[in-house]
Design an enzyme around this catalytic site. Structure first.
Site, short mmCIF file in Angstrom:
data_model
loop_
_atom_site.label_atom_id
_atom_site.label_comp_id
_atom_site.label_asym_id
_atom_site.label_seq_id
_atom_site.Cartn_x
_atom_site.Cartn_y
_atom_site.Cartn_z
N ASP A 115 -2.82 -5.40 13.79
CA ASP A 115 -1.87 -5.89 12.78
C ASP A 115 -0.49 -6.06 13.43
O ASP A 115 0.50 -5.50 12.97
CB ASP A 115 -1.80 -4.90 11.61
CG ASP A 115 -1.24 -5.54 10.34
OD1 ASP A 115 -1.16 -6.78 10.29
OD2 ASP A 115 -0.90 -4.80 9.41
N ILE A 150 0.82 -1.21 0.00
CA ILE A 150 0.00 0.00 0.00
C ILE A 150 0.85 1.26 0.00
O ILE A 150 0.50 2.27 -0.64
CB ILE A 150 -0.93 0.01 1.23
CG1 ILE A 150 -1.86 -1.21 1.20
CG2 ILE A 150 -1.75 1.28 1.29
CD1 ILE A 150 -2.81 -1.23 0.04
N ALA A 151 1.97 1.26 0.70
CA ALA A 151 2.77 2.49 0.87
C ALA A 151 4.22 2.13 1.16
O ALA A 151 4.56 0.96 1.38
CB ALA A 151 2.19 3.32 2.02
#
Length: 512
Positions: A281, A129-130
């Site tokens: 997470d 994602i990043a």
């Protein structure tokens, strides 16, 4: 683009024999001949779980993340496949520094060198994602800059559309697919993934967690620099530490790993039961340990894209169940599910109690330190599902996090007794929820509302009494109108009968 992506998905599925996995698992047996036909000329030596993992890795980061999420839904998957999917790693090459600079310029309207005193072109970490770069603010503060991967939104949208289409087909053509609810699973994954695309949301999660642990001696959370944050860029305090997975390096740094494992358990239960707001997470890549300065020996939390929340009912349910399990009070476990409304009210408590006992009693024949807290919770969910328990998304996240914490804790200290470590915390929490302490706390919580309401009480009583009088008058008027309406209806019916009789008499006279 979607067509080319679909062709690749089909080719990868055939390469790893995913079609055979579905056809051979079809419970009615009607498609067995097709499974045998599709096996012609192909041989697969590896187990189905390993082939599924390899296929997802071949399809790219979005499918890898989907496999990671799917591994947490062990209420739906065979254990062997769930364990294999849990091995998926989100390894993605970084995007170029030119693209990173272009993203920053789009966010700030000027070049990164005009925004930051220093911006390191080489990323320190990269994911699907990043990716993260180190930088320095104009006042000299060292920061970490998280930049959303360019063009990721349309890629995710295409892959999610294909996943949803595949789930729809699976649900329609495969009877077992309806039980597994693939479309619901894809929708759940879509929600978490879209949340991760908004870095302002992640920054808010980080800020909340930091506030919750502001004075903690166990956990450090980076400060968010809001003036530099956008939906595509997140700027936070740079944290220095050693990844939790580097055990030898931590030992050389003089970190007490046994104390660290106990601290991890306390942090987790504090997030769950005190705050109802937990980092969901907690894999080793997102946890560091500080080795310098005043924060030495404390955990450092990173990556706040996925956060779980629990309400008071959830927390009471979990604490009651954990303590009841420890005391082997299976009836209390069964009643907790029924009282929470998570199994139907018509469920027989004795039958539910017996099913839970059959699953859980054997684990107590082993030493407590050999009992898996996370797997016990998982077995509870699986058993409850037989009694029509609906899966609670917040508890699925909790189960995933608990399994991560337990595995991590036992890496740090193989003799970690999670039950023994957690029991005092749970007992303290339950004591705070029940009895005079809870009464005093609730009174304090309600005091502002009472202070605002008490001066208005005479007026509110007067309004209520006046309202009752008005209601009585209205009811009397309605009754009067209803009675008048009834009388009028009777008169009309009587008049109608008389007219009909007169008409009949006149007709008889005329005929006569």
């Amino acid at each position: 683009m979607r067509l080319f992506r679909l062709v690749k998905i089909v080719s990868v599925s055939l390469k790893y024999g995913l079609d055979q996995m579905i056809l051979s698992s079809e419970p009615t047996g009607r498609l067995a001949w097709l499974a045998r036909l599709s096996r012609f000329g192909r041989r697969f030596d590896e187990p189905s779980g390993a082939r599924l993992r390899q296929a997802l890795e071949s399809l790219g980061p979005i499918f890898v993340k989907f496999g990671q999420m799917l591994s947490t839904r062990r209420d739906l998957l065979p254990p062997a496949i769930a364990e294999e999917l849990a091995r998926l790693q989100d390894r993605v090459p970084p995007f170029s520094s030119d693209e990173a600079l272009a993203q920053l310029e789009a966010a700030y309207g000027k070049h990164a060198d005009e925004v930051f005193a220093r911006f390191e072109r080489e990323p320190i970490a990269s994911a699907s994602i990043a990716q993260v770069h180190f930088a320095e603010l104009p006042d000299g503060t060292e920061v970490a800059v998280k930049i959303l991967r360019p063009g990721i939104a349309p890629v995710i949208a295409h892959d999610l559309a294909l996943l949803d289409a595949a789930a729809t087909i699976l649900e329609k053509i495969w009877p077992e697919g309806r039980r597994l609810k693939p479309r619901e699973v894809v929708a759940e994954f879509s929600k978490y993934l879209r949340d991760e695309l908004d870095l302002m949301r992640e920054a808010a999660n980080c800020s909340q967690l930091r506030r919750n642990f502001k004075d903690s001696e166990l956990l450090v959370v980076p400060e968010v620099h809001w003036d530099w944050c956008t939906t595509n860029v997140m700027v936070m305090e740079r944290m220095k530490g050693i990844p939790i997975s580097q055990l030898d390096t931590l030992r050389k740094a003089g970190i007490d790993l046994k104390a660290l494992s106990r601290a991890g358990v306390e942090i987790f239960f504090t997030q769950v039961f005190r705050d109802g707001f937990f980092h969901a997470d907690m894999h080793p890549g997102n946890i560091f340990v500080a080795t310098e300065g005043a924060t030495r020996g404390r955990y450092i939390a990173l990556d706040f894209g996925i956060i779980g929340t629990l309400n008071d009912t959830d927390k009471k349910y979990l604490a009651t169940n954990f303590l009841a399990f420890f005391q082997r009070d299976y009836r209390r476990v069964a009643l907790a599910h029924i009282e929470a409304g998570w199994v139907p009210a018509h469920t027989r408590a004795d039958e539910f109690e017996g099913a839970i006992r059959a699953v859980c009693e054997p684990i107590f024949d082993r030493p407590l330190k050999d009992i898996s807290f996370g797997k016990t919770l998982l077995r509870l969910f699986q058993t409850a599902r037989r009694f029509e328990m609906e899966v609670q998304p917040q508890l699925v996240l909790l189960q995933k996090t608990l399994l991560n914490i337990e595995g991590l804790g036992r890496q740090l200290d193989p003799d970690l007794d999670l039950w023994k470590t957690a029991k005092p915390f749970l007992e303290r929490w339950m004591n705070d929820q029940i009895g005079w302490r809870a009464l005093v706390r609730h009174m304090k919580d309600e005091a502002p509302a009472w202070a605002a309401t008490l001066p208005q009480l005479p007026r509110l009583v007067h309004q209520a009494l006046a309202s009752e009088k008005r209601d009585d008058a209205a009811r009397a008027e309605i009754a009067r109108l209803a009675a008048a309406n009834t009388r009028q209806r009777r008169w009309l019916v009587g008049a109608g009968v008389a007219l009909a009789a007169l008409a009949a008499f006149e007709a008889w006279r005329w005929l006569a």
